[in-house]
Design a protein around this motif. Sequence first.
Motif, PDB file in Angstrom:
ATOM      1  N   LYS A 241       0.826  -1.223   0.000  1.00 30.48           N
ATOM      2  CA  LYS A 241       0.000   0.000   0.000  1.00 30.48           C
ATOM      3  C   LYS A 241       0.854   1.264   0.000  1.00 30.48           C
ATOM      4  O   LYS A 241       0.575   2.203  -0.734  1.00 30.48           O
ATOM      5  N   HIS A 242       1.904   1.265   0.819  1.00 28.56           N
ATOM      6  CA  HIS A 242       2.788   2.443   0.892  1.00 28.56           C
ATOM      7  C   HIS A 242       3.540   2.623  -0.424  1.00 28.56           C
ATOM      8  O   HIS A 242       3.685   3.736  -0.921  1.00 28.56           O
TER       9      HIS A 242
ATOM     10  N   GLU B 109       2.118   8.594  -7.147  1.00 29.96           N
ATOM     11  CA  GLU B 109       2.606   9.972  -7.155  1.00 29.96           C
ATOM     12  C   GLU B 109       3.679  10.177  -8.227  1.00 29.96           C
ATOM     13  O   GLU B 109       3.625  11.137  -8.998  1.00 29.96           O
TER      14      GLU B 109
ATOM     15  N   ARG C  60      -3.378   3.983  -7.080  1.00 25.51           N
ATOM     16  CA  ARG C  60      -4.188   4.758  -6.126  1.00 25.51           C
ATOM     17  C   ARG C  60      -5.242   3.867  -5.497  1.00 25.51           C
ATOM     18  O   ARG C  60      -5.503   3.947  -4.292  1.00 25.51           O
TER      19      ARG C  60
ATOM     20  N   ALA D 198      -3.635   1.585  -2.972  1.00 22.73           N
ATOM     21  CA  ALA D 198      -3.167   2.309  -1.776  1.00 22.73           C
ATOM     22  C   ALA D 198      -4.322   2.704  -0.846  1.00 22.73           C
ATOM     23  O   ALA D 198      -4.108   2.941   0.330  1.00 22.73           O
TER      24      ALA D 198
ATOM     25  N   ARG E 105       1.257   3.863  -3.117  1.00 23.49           N
ATOM     26  CA  ARG E 105       0.942   5.288  -2.960  1.00 23.49           C
ATOM     27  C   ARG E 105       2.047   6.145  -3.580  1.00 23.49           C
ATOM     28  O   ARG E 105       1.777   7.090  -4.312  1.00 23.49           O
ATOM     29  N   GLU E 106       3.276   5.796  -3.277  1.00 22.06           N
ATOM     30  CA  GLU E 106       4.430   6.510  -3.831  1.00 22.06           C
ATOM     31  C   GLU E 106       4.493   6.326  -5.345  1.00 22.06           C
ATOM     32  O   GLU E 106       4.776   7.270  -6.085  1.00 22.06           O
TER      33      GLU E 106
END
Length: 112
Positions: free
Chosen positions: A70-71, A78, A108, A111, A74-75
Amino acid sequence: MTMHHMSTEMKACIDNCLACYRECLSMAMGHCLELGGEHTKPQHFKLMMACAEICRTSAHFMLIGSEHHKHVCRECAEICGQCAEDCERIGDMQSCVDACRRCADSCRKMAA
């Protein structure tokens, strides 16, 4: 978590990440290096390399079933978003823009 226990959404995200990894790396090493100019300015080129690597890493984390995906996703979303914008700004890189946007969207969701 074995492959057949994986959600359809996660499988799609892995595919999108690997496709984006392939697209960014091959476009940077082929298209961008051949064209030079804006395409090989350090900021753009490093972003493409970062994007390729985070996409590969996200796919890897999901494939091994790490709860940390998940982390990483997320990155990844981005960085893919930034890469898509930069490739669009430079132009003549639509396949990369599309791959980055697809990857960002599915990352997304992962995440969330």
